[in-house]
Design an enzyme around this catalytic site. Structure first.
Site, PDB file in Angstrom:
ATOM      1  CG  ASP A   2      -2.348   0.509   0.874  1.00  0.00           C
ATOM      2  OD1 ASP A   2      -2.868   0.721  -0.190  1.00  0.00           O
ATOM      3  OD2 ASP A   2      -2.974   1.320   2.026  1.00  0.00           O
ATOM      4  N   GLY A   3       0.264   2.431  -0.497  1.00  0.00           N
ATOM      5  CA  GLY A   3       0.984   3.512  -0.511  1.00  0.00           C
ATOM      6  C   GLY A   3       1.421   4.080  -1.909  1.00  0.00           C
ATOM      7  CG  ASN A   4       2.584   1.566  -5.255  1.00  0.00           C
ATOM      8  OD1 ASN A   4       3.466   1.410  -4.465  1.00  0.00           O
ATOM      9  ND2 ASN A   4       2.080   0.515  -6.063  1.00  0.00           N
ATOM     10  CD1 TRP A   7       7.061   7.144  -1.734  1.00  0.00           C
ATOM     11  CD2 TRP A   7       6.946   7.297  -4.016  1.00  0.00           C
ATOM     12  NE1 TRP A   7       8.390   7.231  -2.245  1.00  0.00           N
ATOM     13  CE2 TRP A   7       8.193   7.518  -3.787  1.00  0.00           C
ATOM     14  CE3 TRP A   7       6.492   7.386  -5.332  1.00  0.00           C
ATOM     15  CZ2 TRP A   7       9.356   7.541  -4.496  1.00  0.00           C
ATOM     16  CZ3 TRP A   7       7.326   7.615  -6.243  1.00  0.00           C
ATOM     17  CH2 TRP A   7       8.808   7.644  -5.890  1.00  0.00           C
ATOM     18  CG  HIS A  19       0.642   2.339  -9.596  1.00  0.00           C
ATOM     19  ND1 HIS A  19       0.261   1.897  -8.246  1.00  0.00           N
ATOM     20  CD2 HIS A  19      -0.473   3.139  -9.927  1.00  0.00           C
ATOM     21  CE1 HIS A  19      -0.947   2.364  -7.919  1.00  0.00           C
ATOM     22  NE2 HIS A  19      -1.566   3.101  -8.986  1.00  0.00           N
ATOM     23  CB  SER A  47      -7.970  -6.003  -4.366  1.00  0.00           C
ATOM     24  OG  SER A  47      -8.576  -4.850  -4.814  1.00  0.00           O
ATOM     25  NE  ARG A  53      -6.916   1.688  -6.475  1.00  0.00           N
ATOM     26  CZ  ARG A  53      -5.584   1.510  -5.969  1.00  0.00           C
ATOM     27  NH1 ARG A  53      -4.531   1.832  -6.700  1.00  0.00           N
ATOM     28  NH2 ARG A  53      -5.491   1.480  -4.798  1.00  0.00           N
ATOM     29  CG  LEU A 113      10.611 -16.399  -3.158  1.00  0.00           C
ATOM     30  CD1 LEU A 113      10.167 -16.561  -1.454  1.00  0.00           C
ATOM     31  CD2 LEU A 113      10.911 -15.086  -3.279  1.00  0.00           C
ATOM     32  NE  ARG A 171      -3.230  -2.239   3.961  1.00  0.00           N
ATOM     33  CZ  ARG A 171      -4.391  -2.252   3.470  1.00  0.00           C
ATOM     34  NH1 ARG A 171      -5.045  -3.089   4.049  1.00  0.00           N
ATOM     35  NH2 ARG A 171      -4.744  -1.535   2.666  1.00  0.00           N
ATOM     36  CG  LEU A 178      -6.617  -8.865   7.835  1.00  0.00           C
ATOM     37  CD1 LEU A 178      -7.403 -10.026   8.151  1.00  0.00           C
ATOM     38  CD2 LEU A 178      -5.400  -8.975   7.899  1.00  0.00           C
TER      39      LEU A 178
END
Length: 229
Positions: A2-4, A7, A19, A47, A53, A113, A171, A178
């Site tokens: 979160d926060g793009n 920012w 982004h 999501s 958006r 990974l 987060r 959540l």
């Protein structure tokens, strides 16, 4: 992650620039994760609610995701990163769906990974689809177990097998909720929240979160270790 947007706005930039900066944070975290004992990393990239958006921002986000898959597949193979996508695919652009299949195929042998990207994802929708599937069971079928229901959820998320329950959920951006992310899998997850916007999230932030996680007493409904002994 979160926060793009915030920012970018704080710096007088477009949300799209935020982004793009967020993609760089993804690269940093993916590179750092194995060194901290992380075997599976799930990133909430888009999501089901994000379709609300502005159309231009949605196109930018989906385009960035396609570009990330195309540009990072070779790096994932070299680093032993297996990449897979959970969530709906039927609403994604054909070019993005093609990039997903190509990346998943090329990285299938990765063992260092397991990187999962949640795209057009909603935990509640996944649980609902799993419940609808379970409701179709014949009357003579054995009672549904939690493990069997987890398999149904995995299938609803577009995965062939369930992953292990979430240990640590991080987060960024100062939000403390959540937001429909891995609700079933996070039943006993340890939660950490950081004020750092996602584009500012570094390997040091990841290390700090893992260190805090390892210092917690995970009881899973039981007694604290000292009391139990």
């Amino acid at each position: 992650m979160d926060g793009n947007g915030r920012w970018a706005i704080e710096r007088g930039l477009s949300r799209a620039a935020g982004h793009r900066a967020g993609v760089e944070a993804v690269r940093r975290v993916v590179e750092a994760a194995p060194a901290h004992g992380i075997a599976t990393l799930t990133l909430y990239a888009f999501s089901a609610a994000n379709w609300s958006r502005p159309a231009g921002e949605v196109r930018e986000l989906l385009g960035l995701l396609r570009d990330y898959l195309c540009s990072q597949t070779a790096q994932c193979v070299a680093r032993g990163v297996r990449l897979s996508v959970i969530g709906r695919r039927d609403r994604l652009p054909p070019t993005l769906r093609g990039a997903i299949v190509a990346a998943e195929t090329a990285t299938a042998g990765g063992r260092t990974l397991h990187l999962r990207l949640a795209l057009d994802y909603s935990a509640r929708e996944s649980i609902l689809r799993a419940a609808q599937c379970a409701a179709k069971s014949a009357p003579h079928d054995p009672p549904l177990t939690a493990a069997a229901f987890e398999r149904l959820i995995a299938e609803a998320e577009g995965s062939s097998t369930p992953v292990a329950p979430v240990d640590l959920l991080i987060r960024s951006g100062g939000e403390q909720r959540l937001s429909d992310f891995l609700l079933w899998e996070s039943a006993y997850a340890e939660l950490t929240f950081t004020a750092a916007m996602w584009p500012d999230f570094t390997a040091d932030h990841l290390e700090a979160a893992v260190r805090e996680f390892r210092g917690r007493d995970r009881r899973f409904g039981g007694l604290p270790k000292r009391a139990a002994s």
